[in-house]
Write a protein that holds these residues in place. Structure first.
Motif, PDB file in Angstrom:
ATOM      1  N   LEU A  45       0.814  -1.230   0.000  1.00 23.77           N
ATOM      2  CA  LEU A  45       0.000   0.000   0.000  1.00 23.77           C
ATOM      3  C   LEU A  45       0.840   1.268   0.000  1.00 23.77           C
ATOM      4  CD1 LEU A  45      -2.971  -1.028   2.305  1.00 23.77           C
ATOM      5  CD2 LEU A  45      -2.787  -1.168  -0.185  1.00 23.77           C
ATOM      6  N   ARG A  46       2.139   1.139  -0.278  1.00 27.00           N
ATOM      7  CA  ARG A  46       2.979   2.330  -0.418  1.00 27.00           C
ATOM      8  C   ARG A  46       2.612   3.032  -1.709  1.00 27.00           C
ATOM      9  NH1 ARG A  46       8.310  -0.689   1.502  1.00 27.00           N
ATOM     10  NH2 ARG A  46       7.972  -0.471   3.740  1.00 27.00           N
ATOM     11  N   ALA A  47       2.606   4.345  -1.663  1.00 21.31           N
ATOM     12  CA  ALA A  47       2.164   5.127  -2.819  1.00 21.31           C
ATOM     13  C   ALA A  47       3.266   6.050  -3.301  1.00 21.31           C
ATOM     14  CB  ALA A  47       0.928   5.945  -2.452  1.00 21.31           C
ATOM     15  N   SER A  48       3.254   6.282  -4.620  1.00 20.58           N
ATOM     16  CA  SER A  48       4.160   7.237  -5.234  1.00 20.58           C
ATOM     17  C   SER A  48       3.455   7.857  -6.427  1.00 20.58           C
ATOM     18  CB  SER A  48       5.463   6.561  -5.677  1.00 20.58           C
ATOM     19  OG  SER A  48       5.183   5.597  -6.669  1.00 20.58           O
ATOM     20  N   VAL A  49       3.989   8.981  -6.871  1.00 22.19           N
ATOM     21  CA  VAL A  49       3.449   9.667  -8.045  1.00 22.19           C
ATOM     22  C   VAL A  49       4.557   9.770  -9.081  1.00 22.19           C
ATOM     23  CG1 VAL A  49       2.500  11.826  -8.941  1.00 22.19           C
ATOM     24  CG2 VAL A  49       1.762  10.994  -6.709  1.00 22.19           C
ATOM     25  N   SER A  50       4.275   9.264 -10.281  1.00 23.41           N
ATOM     26  CA  SER A  50       5.166   9.451 -11.429  1.00 23.41           C
ATOM     27  C   SER A  50       4.826  10.805 -12.026  1.00 23.41           C
ATOM     28  CB  SER A  50       4.958   8.346 -12.458  1.00 23.41           C
ATOM     29  OG  SER A  50       5.326   7.111 -11.925  1.00 23.41           O
ATOM     30  N   LEU A  51       5.755  11.742 -11.924  1.00 21.82           N
ATOM     31  CA  LEU A  51       5.498  13.117 -12.333  1.00 21.82           C
ATOM     32  C   LEU A  51       5.563  13.284 -13.843  1.00 21.82           C
ATOM     33  CD1 LEU A  51       7.656  14.917  -9.636  1.00 21.82           C
ATOM     34  CD2 LEU A  51       5.169  14.570  -9.602  1.00 21.82           C
ATOM     35  N   ILE A  55      10.967  17.289 -11.083  1.00 21.78           N
ATOM     36  CA  ILE A  55      11.235  18.427 -10.209  1.00 21.78           C
ATOM     37  C   ILE A  55      12.684  18.860 -10.404  1.00 21.78           C
ATOM     38  CG2 ILE A  55       9.494  17.778  -8.520  1.00 21.78           C
ATOM     39  CD1 ILE A  55      11.701  16.614  -6.780  1.00 21.78           C
ATOM     40  N   PRO A  56      13.031  20.086 -10.005  1.00 27.13           N
ATOM     41  CA  PRO A  56      14.425  20.509 -10.115  1.00 27.13           C
ATOM     42  C   PRO A  56      15.332  19.489  -9.417  1.00 27.13           C
ATOM     43  CG  PRO A  56      13.059  22.380  -9.593  1.00 27.13           C
ATOM     44  CD  PRO A  56      12.176  21.153  -9.501  1.00 27.13           C
ATOM     45  N   GLY A  57      16.379  19.077 -10.083  1.00 25.86           N
ATOM     46  CA  GLY A  57      17.251  18.036  -9.566  1.00 25.86           C
ATOM     47  C   GLY A  57      17.038  16.715 -10.268  1.00 25.86           C
ATOM     48  N   GLY A  58      15.975  16.626 -11.073  1.00 18.70           N
ATOM     49  CA  GLY A  58      15.790  15.478 -11.924  1.00 18.70           C
ATOM     50  C   GLY A  58      14.851  14.385 -11.464  1.00 18.70           C
ATOM     51  N   ASN A  59      14.382  14.412 -10.225  1.00 16.87           N
ATOM     52  CA  ASN A  59      13.472  13.350  -9.782  1.00 16.87           C
ATOM     53  C   ASN A  59      12.151  13.420 -10.542  1.00 16.87           C
ATOM     54  OD1 ASN A  59      15.244  12.320  -7.924  1.00 16.87           O
ATOM     55  ND2 ASN A  59      14.381  13.448  -6.204  1.00 16.87           N
ATOM     56  N   ASP A  60      11.715  12.253 -11.045  1.00 19.98           N
ATOM     57  CA  ASP A  60      10.430  12.219 -11.742  1.00 19.98           C
ATOM     58  C   ASP A  60       9.419  11.347 -11.000  1.00 19.98           C
ATOM     59  OD1 ASP A  60      11.432   9.722 -12.255  1.00 19.98           O
ATOM     60  OD2 ASP A  60      11.142   9.810 -14.419  1.00 19.98           O
ATOM     61  N   GLU A  61       9.748  11.005  -9.745  1.00 21.01           N
ATOM     62  CA  GLU A  61       8.821  10.246  -8.915  1.00 21.01           C
ATOM     63  C   GLU A  61       8.937  10.738  -7.476  1.00 21.01           C
ATOM     64  OE1 GLU A  61       7.667   5.946  -9.507  1.00 21.01           O
ATOM     65  OE2 GLU A  61       9.091   5.790  -7.841  1.00 21.01           O
ATOM     66  N   VAL A  62       7.795  10.878  -6.805  1.00 20.46           N
ATOM     67  CA  VAL A  62       7.794  11.287  -5.396  1.00 20.46           C
ATOM     68  C   VAL A  62       6.975  10.293  -4.592  1.00 20.46           C
ATOM     69  CG1 VAL A  62       8.165  13.747  -5.820  1.00 20.46           C
ATOM     70  CG2 VAL A  62       5.845  12.867  -5.734  1.00 20.46           C
ATOM     71  N   ARG A  63       7.386  10.085  -3.357  1.00 17.63           N
ATOM     72  CA  ARG A  63       6.687   9.189  -2.438  1.00 17.63           C
ATOM     73  C   ARG A  63       5.548   9.940  -1.755  1.00 17.63           C
ATOM     74  NH1 ARG A  63      10.614   8.286   1.334  1.00 17.63           N
ATOM     75  NH2 ARG A  63       9.651   9.815   2.676  1.00 17.63           N
ATOM     76  N   ILE A  64       4.448   9.256  -1.544  1.00 15.67           N
ATOM     77  CA  ILE A  64       3.317   9.821  -0.811  1.00 15.67           C
ATOM     78  C   ILE A  64       3.208   9.041   0.495  1.00 15.67           C
ATOM     79  CG2 ILE A  64       0.837  10.297  -0.841  1.00 15.67           C
ATOM     80  CD1 ILE A  64       2.401  11.795  -3.005  1.00 15.67           C
ATOM     81  N   ASP A  65       3.336   9.723   1.615  1.00 13.59           N
ATOM     82  CA  ASP A  65       3.328   9.055   2.915  1.00 13.59           C
ATOM     83  C   ASP A  65       1.924   9.026   3.512  1.00 13.59           C
ATOM     84  OD1 ASP A  65       6.031   8.430   3.053  1.00 13.59           O
ATOM     85  OD2 ASP A  65       6.555  10.379   3.897  1.00 13.59           O
ATOM     86  N   GLY A  66       1.311   7.867   3.489  1.00 14.89           N
ATOM     87  CA  GLY A  66       0.068   7.654   4.217  1.00 14.89           C
ATOM     88  C   GLY A  66      -1.201   7.938   3.436  1.00 14.89           C
ATOM     89  N   TRP A  67      -2.262   7.324   3.915  1.00  9.69           N
ATOM     90  CA  TRP A  67      -3.595   7.430   3.309  1.00  9.69           C
ATOM     91  C   TRP A  67      -4.091   8.869   3.280  1.00  9.69           C
ATOM     92  CZ3 TRP A  67      -7.015   5.281   0.326  1.00  9.69           C
ATOM     93  CH2 TRP A  67      -8.332   5.665   0.399  1.00  9.69           C
TER      94      TRP A  67
END
Length: 87
Positions: A45-51, A55-67
């Motif tokens: 049930l861990r969540a992330s968003v593929s952007l 974002i600046p710095g190159g990350n194209d995925e971020v973690r979403i913590d919690g429901w």
């Protein structure tokens, strides 16, 4: 008496209200928010968003913590997120 469900939810929701579409898109364009697709692992049930845009710095995925941070979003939903600094 009939219940006014909108009024009930307004006062009893544990979630933040959703942004109006036009405002969300304005904030995405300004890079205050980022849009992407929510992915929820069915086992953990861990969540992330593929952007859509890294974002600046190159990350194209971020973690979403919690429901509650997902604010009712489900796997596969198109969402907008505010990227927070690493904690």
């Amino acid at each position: 008496d009939a219940y006014d469900l909108d009024r009930f939810e307004e006062h009893h929701s544990v979630f933040d209200p959703h942004l109006p579409y036009d405002e969300a898109m304005r904030l995405v364009k300004s890079r205050y928010l980022y849009s992407g697709r929510l992915h929820v692992d069915p086992l953990t049930l861990r969540a992330s968003v593929s952007l859509d845009t890294p974002i600046p710095g190159g990350n194209d995925e971020v973690r979403i913590d919690g429901w509650f941070a997902r604010n009712r979003a489900l796997n596969g939903d198109k969402v907008v997120v505010k990227v927070l600094e690493d904690r």
